[in-house]
Design a protein around this motif. Structure first.
Motif, PDB file in Angstrom:
ATOM      1  N   ALA A  20       0.820  -1.224   0.000  1.00  0.00           N
ATOM      2  CA  ALA A  20       0.000   0.000   0.000  1.00  0.00           C
ATOM      3  C   ALA A  20       0.853   1.274   0.000  1.00  0.00           C
ATOM      4  O   ALA A  20       0.755   2.106  -0.912  1.00  0.00           O
ATOM      5  CB  ALA A  20      -0.939   0.003   1.213  1.00  0.00           C
ATOM      6  N   VAL A  21       1.712   1.424   1.012  1.00  0.00           N
ATOM      7  CA  VAL A  21       2.446   2.685   1.160  1.00  0.00           C
ATOM      8  C   VAL A  21       3.395   2.926  -0.023  1.00  0.00           C
ATOM      9  O   VAL A  21       3.382   4.012  -0.620  1.00  0.00           O
ATOM     10  CB  VAL A  21       3.163   2.754   2.531  1.00  0.00           C
ATOM     11  CG1 VAL A  21       4.083   3.967   2.612  1.00  0.00           C
ATOM     12  CG2 VAL A  21       2.120   2.799   3.657  1.00  0.00           C
ATOM     13  N   PRO A  22       4.184   1.917  -0.445  1.00  0.00           N
ATOM     14  CA  PRO A  22       5.045   2.148  -1.616  1.00  0.00           C
ATOM     15  C   PRO A  22       4.250   2.497  -2.877  1.00  0.00           C
ATOM     16  O   PRO A  22       4.655   3.372  -3.647  1.00  0.00           O
ATOM     17  CB  PRO A  22       5.793   0.817  -1.785  1.00  0.00           C
ATOM     18  CG  PRO A  22       5.669   0.116  -0.484  1.00  0.00           C
ATOM     19  CD  PRO A  22       4.445   0.618   0.187  1.00  0.00           C
ATOM     20  N   THR A  23       3.106   1.844  -3.080  1.00  0.00           N
ATOM     21  CA  THR A  23       2.298   2.129  -4.277  1.00  0.00           C
ATOM     22  C   THR A  23       1.788   3.570  -4.256  1.00  0.00           C
ATOM     23  O   THR A  23       1.843   4.286  -5.255  1.00  0.00           O
ATOM     24  CB  THR A  23       1.089   1.163  -4.378  1.00  0.00           C
ATOM     25  OG1 THR A  23       1.564  -0.168  -4.280  1.00  0.00           O
ATOM     26  CG2 THR A  23       0.330   1.353  -5.683  1.00  0.00           C
ATOM     27  N   ILE A  24       1.299   3.991  -3.071  1.00  0.00           N
ATOM     28  CA  ILE A  24       0.780   5.371  -2.954  1.00  0.00           C
ATOM     29  C   ILE A  24       1.915   6.371  -3.206  1.00  0.00           C
ATOM     30  O   ILE A  24       1.749   7.344  -3.940  1.00  0.00           O
ATOM     31  CB  ILE A  24       0.145   5.581  -1.559  1.00  0.00           C
ATOM     32  CG1 ILE A  24      -1.158   4.767  -1.456  1.00  0.00           C
ATOM     33  CG2 ILE A  24      -0.133   7.066  -1.300  1.00  0.00           C
ATOM     34  CD1 ILE A  24      -1.747   4.679  -0.057  1.00  0.00           C
ATOM     35  N   LEU A  25       3.074   6.108  -2.606  1.00  0.00           N
ATOM     36  CA  LEU A  25       4.204   7.037  -2.769  1.00  0.00           C
ATOM     37  C   LEU A  25       4.682   7.091  -4.220  1.00  0.00           C
ATOM     38  O   LEU A  25       5.100   8.141  -4.710  1.00  0.00           O
ATOM     39  CB  LEU A  25       5.357   6.663  -1.833  1.00  0.00           C
ATOM     40  CG  LEU A  25       5.111   6.980  -0.352  1.00  0.00           C
ATOM     41  CD1 LEU A  25       6.191   6.361   0.530  1.00  0.00           C
ATOM     42  CD2 LEU A  25       5.034   8.491  -0.120  1.00  0.00           C
TER      43      LEU A  25
END
Length: 514
Positions: free
Chosen positions: A306-311
């Motif tokens: 989630a976090v890497p994709t959003i970033l």
């Protein structure tokens, strides 16, 4: 231009400085009293059969004696009462009092409880009460004979006008110093005072009108008041604008049972002019959000990445909203702790994210951050109580700014927008805005303004924040159509285009080709 919003100390310093520079104090007092009298004659033309004026021994009393003299000149002789021993009246107030006596009106002194009878006898005759007991200088609780007078006048049915500030309201915090006399109209002099725009002073002041005293408003102040005029700075988009012009907003939020918040923020961003909106919800909420969106897109990812994709995705956006309906569980906490710091675009941090965040950590953020707490969220971030926050909203907003180095929007009646070197107060709004989802709409509006302005520095982010608060407040007033309840948050968003049309009406339209 925003108007200066003065603290007690600023108000007193300005008076002193003007007098030192050669403007006689009696000139300022005369201008204040005459301005107030003209407004009273206009507003209360039908309530002047028996005006009752109560004044104290200080400057505020002096203003009242000038009002009394001008009412007498216009054929409405007032009944005047001086709540003090006449020997205590000095300086400019003594000059104003002797001018009043010179035309045949001598205020009845009220020095002790026995003297009250003359005043109390007028309870049902009085057609208007003009309050000149205490002005902005009051800094201790009212007691003794003054308290008895105010408690009596509170019971009178006649409409009440306060000069400068209602007696008993603290000019600084809006708090009540022992007892206060509520006004239907407060005529404040020279510039607005903080206590008139901070509850409970806000409620006790009734309608507030500023009267000029013949000198320009102060060029500097620690706080500024914004209203409709300040929203007129919007410019028209070029005729060849496209969706990229409005910018791309990423809304990070939405979890099962709380999808509405992210949907409202995205709708508001589009209504406020964003060209594109993408929602990045919790994976388990994505199907239900997908089913409800038409104009917005959604971002798909698994919980693990989630976090890497959003970033990675956010490099395509110009701004973000973090928090609406995100949830308060450990996964949400992990998202917030990383994204609040690492998102490379200006970001509005709202709702659930505010409760999961350590404000100190925001000092590490890589782009401007705008926090939009309501008093409950502000209390949890400052480890304080809602009561403490509401007793001094200015101080609370500034504490949060100091802690986080972010821009802070403290929501509520007279929302405050604060940065490290500026504090604005929004004078617009309505109790109808206190409705579920209203804050999500505000977050979306601010994010759209951040995106359109490509706000990369704190100054342009601060402008987007205060303009967003103002547009939200006025749009909410319009959508509520004069009611103080029953407004839906989506209606606030949907009223924005017609508000823009009105505000842009003052900007030059594009030439049409024929």
């Amino acid at each position: 231009m925003p108007r200066p919003l003065l603290s007690r100390a600023e108000s007193q310093a300005i008076d002193r400085k003007l007098i030192e520079q050669g403007v006689p104090g009696i000139v300022l007092m005369e201008n204040a009293g005459r301005g107030a009298a003209e407004l009273i004659l206009k507003r209360f033309a039908k309530q002047l059969a028996c005006p009752v004026i109560v004044g104290g021994p200080g400057q505020n009393g002096g203003d009242a004696w000038v009002v009394a003299r001008h009412l007498r000149v216009h054929g409405f002789p007032p009944r005047c009462f001086l709540v003090a021993d006449p020997s205590r009246v000095r300086g400019d107030s003594a000059l104003a009092l002797s001018a009043l006596r010179a035309i045949g009106i001598d205020p009845t002194p009220i020095k002790c409880p026995e003297d009250l009878q003359a005043l109390l006898a007028l309870k049902h005759q009085a057609s208007l009460i003009i309050d000149g007991l205490f002005g902005t200088g009051l800094d201790r609780p009212i007691d003794g004979i003054h308290r008895l007078v105010i408690e009596a006048l509170c019971q009178w049915p006649a409409p009440k006008v306060a000069l400068d500030i209602p007696s008993g309201v603290c000019a600084e915090s809006g708090g009540v110093l022992g007892v206060a006399l509520p006004a239907d109209l407060t005529i404040t002099f020279h510039a607005p005072k903080r206590g008139l725009h901070h509850p409970p002073g806000l409620r006790l002041a009734g309608e507030v009108v500023t009267v000029d005293i013949g000198v320009p408003p102060p060029p500097t102040a620690s706080a500024w008041l914004i209203g409709l005029e300040d929203a007129r700075g919007l410019s028209r988009r070029p005729i060849d604008a496209h969706k990229g012009t409005g910018g791309h907003v990423l809304v990070i939020g939405g979890s099962p049972g709380k999808t509405g918040a992210a949907l409202l923020a995205s709708r508001a961003a589009l209504r406020a002019g964003a060209g594109l909106v993408t929602i990045a919800p919790r994976p388990e909420a994505r199907p239900s959000i997908e089913a409800k969106v038409l104009e917005a897109m959604t971002l798909e990812f698994s919980q693990e990445d989630a976090v890497p994709t959003i970033l990675e995705f956010v490099s395509r956006a110009e701004s973000a909203v973090l928090g609406p309906g995100l949830g308060l569980d450990p996964i949400a906490k992990e998202w917030v702790e990383r994204l609040a710091i690492e998102l490379p675009v200006p970001t509005v941090i709202d709702a659930d994210a505010l409760r999961l965040l350590n404000p100190l950590a925001l000092r590490q953020a890589v782009a401007p951050r705008i926090l939009t707490p309501h008093p409950g969220e502000a209390a949890s971030m400052l480890g304080s109580s809602i009561q403490t926050i509401q007793s001094n909203r200015f101080a609370a907003a500034q504490s949060l700014v100091e802690l986080s180095h972010a821009i802070v929007v403290l929501k509520g009646a007279r929302s405050i927008i604060a940065s490290r070197d500026c504090l604005f107060v929004c004078e617009r709004g309505s109790p109808a805005l206190g409705t579920a989802g209203s804050g999500d709409v505000l977050a979306g509006i601010i994010a759209a303004l951040l995106a359109e302005r490509r706000a990369q520095d704190l100054q342009s982010a601060f402008e987007a924040a205060w303009l967003g608060v103002l547009l939200h407040a006025i749009s909410g007033e319009r959508a509520a159509q004069g009611s103080d309840r029953g407004l839906l948050a989506s209606q606030i968003a949907d009223a924005l285009p017609s508000l823009f049309a009105e505000l842009l009406g003052s900007a030059a339209p594009h030439p049409h080709h024929h």
